[in-house]
Design an enzyme around this catalytic site. Structure first.
Site, mmCIF file in Angstrom:
data_model
loop_
_atom_site.group_PDB
_atom_site.id
_atom_site.type_symbol
_atom_site.label_atom_id
_atom_site.label_comp_id
_atom_site.label_asym_id
_atom_site.label_seq_id
_atom_site.Cartn_x
_atom_site.Cartn_y
_atom_site.Cartn_z
ATOM 1 C CG ASN A 9 2.096 -3.442 0.834
ATOM 2 O OD1 ASN A 9 0.908 -3.227 1.003
ATOM 3 N ND2 ASN A 9 2.693 -3.226 -0.339
ATOM 4 C CG ASN A 11 8.971 -2.558 8.277
ATOM 5 O OD1 ASN A 11 8.427 -2.953 9.310
ATOM 6 N ND2 ASN A 11 9.962 -3.224 7.694
ATOM 7 C CB ILE A 12 5.254 3.150 8.565
ATOM 8 C CG1 ILE A 12 3.928 2.471 8.248
ATOM 9 C CG2 ILE A 12 5.174 4.644 8.243
ATOM 10 C CD1 ILE A 12 2.755 3.020 9.052
ATOM 11 C CB ALA A 106 3.913 6.496 -3.318
ATOM 12 C CG ASP A 107 6.852 1.626 -3.745
ATOM 13 O OD1 ASP A 107 6.054 1.988 -4.642
ATOM 14 O OD2 ASP A 107 6.989 0.425 -3.419
ATOM 15 N NE ARG A 108 7.850 -0.192 -9.572
ATOM 16 C CZ ARG A 108 7.563 -1.076 -10.513
ATOM 17 N NH1 ARG A 108 6.301 -1.362 -10.801
ATOM 18 N NH2 ARG A 108 8.519 -1.692 -11.175
ATOM 19 C CG ASP A 128 12.547 -0.906 -3.036
ATOM 20 O OD1 ASP A 128 12.899 -1.464 -1.982
ATOM 21 O OD2 ASP A 128 11.865 0.134 -3.051
ATOM 22 C CB THR A 183 13.973 -30.404 6.314
ATOM 23 O OG1 THR A 183 13.741 -31.800 6.125
ATOM 24 C CG2 THR A 183 12.806 -29.610 5.747
#
Length: 255
Positions: A9, A11-12, A106-108, A128, A183
């Site tokens: 989501n 980076n590629i 797919a990442d998992r 991750d 702050t």
């Protein structure tokens, strides 16, 4: 050589693989609006800087959790590298692992395969750090058992900034002390140590529920930020996702 593309989501990641050796690796901000031509211009220049001939690419595989980006990634491979890419989820793709439950992205899947390669016959919890923070449980047989998904730390920072009138946007970093004196220092402390508490709490609960010793490894672009700040992570494995994707390609080619 193989072009391995991991589209998340934020980076590629593009990697060029010669046998099992990653000879080039680059990140690009994810945008579903970016055309295949734009991908190619950017990627060809980076490959030239590393002395990699685009004509040496013979195959491609894509792991994507951004469906709207897939058309241009597919066109990049077919037009500029003259190959039809494999996409994780296609019928001809072989994972070589058991997936318990439903909805594993797919990442998992890549993390699971990578964990089973790097730590064979060992239960592993992969933490991750990306847009979301995923906790992926892999048993000693290399099966994906499920896990947890929490908001990524940058999402938490954006929410804090966008939902308030006076709190600025900050960059995540380890603060020098827990008690902030202004702050921004207070925000750094709350975000960083609050996230450490989230990590330690979820890891402890997963390990207790799993009921057996397991190795805890971190990966993802933000993993180095937390390195050395908590004792629950045994080691960082930055290439675990890429290694899983490469192995999935090899298993699918043998089919």
């Amino acid at each position: 050589m193989l072009l391995a593309i991991n589209c998340n989501n934020t980076n590629i990641k593009f990697g060029v693989v010669d046998d099992d050796r990653i000879v080039g690796e680059w990140r690009q901000h994810t945008s579903a609006m970016r055309t295949a031509d734009e991908h190619a211009v950017w990627l060809f220049q980076l490959m030239a800087m590393e002395g990699i001939d685009p004509k040496s690419i013979t195959d491609a595989i894509v792991a994507s959790v951004v469906p709207n980006a897939n058309f241009n990634l597919r066109r990049l491979c077919s037009r500029y590298f003259d190959c039809e890419p494999m996409f994780l989820g296609d019928p001809n793709v072989v994972y070589g692992i058991k997936v318990k439950g439903q909805g594993a992205g797919a990442d998992r899947i890549c993390n699971t395969v990578g964990a089973s390669l790097l730590f064979p016959r060992t239960p592993v919890l992969v933490v991750d750090f990306g847009t979301s923070t995923n906790f992926d449980v892999v048993d000693e047989e290399g099966s994906y058992c499920g896990g947890s998904i929490a908001p990524g730390i940058n999402l938490s920072i954006e929410a804090l900034h966008n939902a308030t009138a006076l709190l600025p946007r900050i960059v995540v970093e380890k603060p020098k002390q827990v008690i902030g004196t202004n702050t921004v220092a207070c925000m750094h402390s709350g975000v960083f140590w609050g996230y450490i508490g989230l990590i330690e709490g979820i890891v402890a609960r997963i390990k207790a529920e799993f009921g057996r010793p397991m190795k805890v490894v971190s990966t993802g672009g933000l993993a180095p930020v937390f390195e050395g700040s908590t004792g629950v992570i045994d080691q960082n494995a930055p290439d675990i996702t890429a290694r899983g994707l490469i192995e999935i390609f090899k298993r699918s080619k043998k089919k």
